[in-house]
Design a protein around this motif. Sequence first.
Motif: not given
Length: 364
Positions: A250, A170-173
């Motif tokens: 992560e 969903a979010d760019q790392h």
Amino acid sequence: MDKVGGAQKHVEELAVKLKQDAHEVTIVTGLYDASLWRLQEEKIDVISIPAMKRAIHLSKDLQALWQLRAALKIIKPDVIAAHSSKAGAIGRLVGSFLRIPTVFTAHSWSFTEGVPPKKKLMYRQLEKAVQPLTIKIITVSEYDRKLALTKGIAPAHKLMTIHNGIAQLADQHAPKYDSLDSPLIMMVARFEVPKRQDALLAALMELPEVPWRIQFIGDGSLRPDLEKYVTDKGFADRVTFLGNQSKVTELLAQAQLFVLLSDWEGLPIAIIEAMRAGLPIIATNVGGVSELITDNDNGFIIDREDKELLKQRLRQLLTDAALRQKMGDASERRFLRNFTFSPMYQKTLNVYEQAVSKLSKKGD
């Protein structure tokens, strides 16, 4: 599902999405560790049949078959989706007894190159025997589809390749911290045959002058011996064993290089996760790995026994930040183009629906 692996992750993701799309889903497995999965929070029913083991064991296999038959008589599913060699065979036998259409997904054939010869022969005969009970066979790589055809496992019309796919983030790392001081290597794999953490460690220990650190994610019976090996060789400050982790995404975002060495594979989800994280990859040329990695583009492919080339490729990527960035960008582009979850899910769902429809027509 007492250990984390690619096939298990695949089943979890499919089950969660099917449930979200209002299908009724029950997972039947051998040993089960609920803490490794989010099936409970998604309210997906799981039935554990401890008699269902990986190795062939006649009395336990008969017990598992009988218990699975009893469970399915209560569930009354429209379709059985069977995964892995042992559960795949038992599931197809029970599906035939109860006249339930069965789709089998081969995550890697147990007669693939690299498997010991006796085991290879036994599983090839087993797959040929249960093939007539199968509506459709999904292979996760084109390599495995062609292997099944070559070995006469099933006719072409029964075989279909659907590449593994995983969810986009969903979010760019966050941008990876990349420094020549100590690039971080990651390998995500259970500590069992056919994974080769030992081969990677042996190669790295012959590169003491090259800056590197490595983190291993995963657990298994081979881990304690490797931890002792690392300590005995004096590399404990460079090597970290993290065990099973729920936040692999992560952790991959902190790495600069991903390596997966195996004696055989299907289409490793661990590599697809590394591609999504924008990492350059070194992997052995087994199974469908070459469908994920193009040599010299988003990483390097090496033959299983080529120890010198492995060291050369490790040195190359560990000492060249620009090359890491270039190959990592290519990995991410390749993931977005070919290995996202949605197309895989839709193709798989279509196969399940066609299997149900096909048996309905036979009944008419």
